[in-house]
Design an enzyme around this catalytic site. Sequence first.
Site, PDB file in Angstrom:
ATOM      1  CG  ASP A 143     142.023  55.827  99.709  1.00 24.83           C
ATOM      2  OD1 ASP A 143     141.061  56.585  99.950  1.00 24.83           O
ATOM      3  OD2 ASP A 143     141.897  54.785  99.034  1.00 24.83           O
TER       4      ASP A 143
ATOM      5  CD  GLU B 246     136.790  55.360  96.486  1.00 23.60           C
ATOM      6  OE1 GLU B 246     135.792  55.081  95.800  1.00 23.60           O
ATOM      7  OE2 GLU B 246     137.926  55.455  95.977  1.00 23.60           O
ATOM      8  CD  GLU B 247     141.138  55.197  94.472  1.00 21.69           C
ATOM      9  OE1 GLU B 247     140.607  54.328  93.765  1.00 21.69           O
ATOM     10  OE2 GLU B 247     141.067  56.412  94.219  1.00 21.69           O
TER      11      GLU B 247
ATOM     12  CG  ASP C 137     135.410  59.868  94.472  1.00 22.48           C
ATOM     13  OD1 ASP C 137     136.327  60.445  93.846  1.00 22.48           O
ATOM     14  OD2 ASP C 137     135.494  58.705  94.894  1.00 22.48           O
TER      15      ASP C 137
ATOM     16  CG  HIS D  24     142.399  55.329  89.254  1.00 25.58           C
ATOM     17  ND1 HIS D  24     141.836  54.103  89.533  1.00 25.58           N
ATOM     18  CD2 HIS D  24     141.991  56.142  90.254  1.00 25.58           C
ATOM     19  CE1 HIS D  24     141.114  54.197  90.642  1.00 25.58           C
ATOM     20  NE2 HIS D  24     141.196  55.433  91.085  1.00 25.58           N
TER      21      HIS D  24
HETATM   22 ZN   LIG Z   1     137.936  58.625  93.997  1.00 27.72          ZN
END
Ligand SMILES: [Zn+2]
Length: 405
Positions: free
Chosen positions: A95, A158-159, A185, A381
């Site tokens: 995601d 995950e977000e 990550d 992001h």
């Molecule tokens: Zn991430």
Amino acid sequence: MSGGGKLKASVESYEKEMTVALGDMISIPAISPESGGEGEWDRAEFLESLLKENGITSIERCDAPDRAAKKGRRPNVIATIGSGGKALWVISHMDTVPAGDRGLWKTDPFKPVVKGGKIYGRGSEDNGQSLIASIFAARAALESGEVASVKLAIVADEELGSAKGITYVASRNKFSKGDEFLVPDAGSRTGDEIEIAEKHSLWARVRTKGAQTHASTPNTGINAKVASSRFLVFVRDYLYSRYGRRDDLFQPVPYSTFEPTKQQANVDNVNTIPGTDEFYIDCRILPSYSLPAILADIRGIAEVFSRQTGATITVEAFRKSIAAKPTSRDSVISVKVAEAVRKVRGIEPRFVGIGGGTCANIVRARGFQAAVWSTEDGMAHQPNEYSIIRNMVGDAGVMAAMFAA
Ligand SMILES: [Zn+2]
């Protein structure tokens, strides 16, 4: 060629295919319903066929129900290579966050653009780069004929906290005692940081209720903005000094942070005294402190300021995550990642703690050892997010060395 040299050479030879695969993945959005998307279904279908095309055929799904998502499911894909012994899990998430302000993007966030050794698009670095790297590392290990027990967990959600992602997978008893975890990550630009600890995180929502009135007659109201601002300035200074302990494992910020962030809009016009105010404080707290104690402390201060200002200031934990016990530097996974980085990259890694949160915290909380490692430029992001193609290929080389034990 040595076993290691052969592996590295095959990973290098996949560079073009990896770039195409990452690009194809970027063109299939995977945004959670809470953020206005339809979930990860289409992307998961694509990844399943990508796994198969690369010779990885043992694939299991562990989808979490979610009525708001396409097909009513949040897909979690588990691919297995090798067998026997404790499994090495690699957890990557499919995601992404939404594109954000489109005006800040120079290209379409969902149309991959390859330029200057980078591939641009939402989710390219977070977490597409590592996700694709893990698949091609598995292929290299399989083709070498020497493969340990490895499980690729390609997860959803995950977000927004992982309830329908890795937490769901963990709740279905997919992990066995002694399994170890790599979570690619987070990491540094050179790939020299192995994260073994995370801070607690607390998003506190502060709501202030005063009394709205005309700006020319402030005596007839209670200015919520003023009460809230007094509290904000005091509480920030107080928290930084009261909880000022340092722990040099945590880099680049070796202390707890308490930062007022989002401010909710209040009145539309200049000549009204606002009767309400709402803002958030983002706190990243060293694991040696107690998060509930700090929250109680913030609430105590809010009560004092309520009495002083006549407004009512309330504090809620909008979201919180308790840091699990850090992974030891001597754990099997820490040693394995460090050895692979040394061998394949020729650099000496160091162990660090970070302020962000990853899936590692979720598996650590269940008693497993997890290391977070990747090579990245910190584009998560951001507008114009990109992945450096060399990072993707280089990281696949390090993972392949770990898989071919
Ligand atoms: Zn991430």
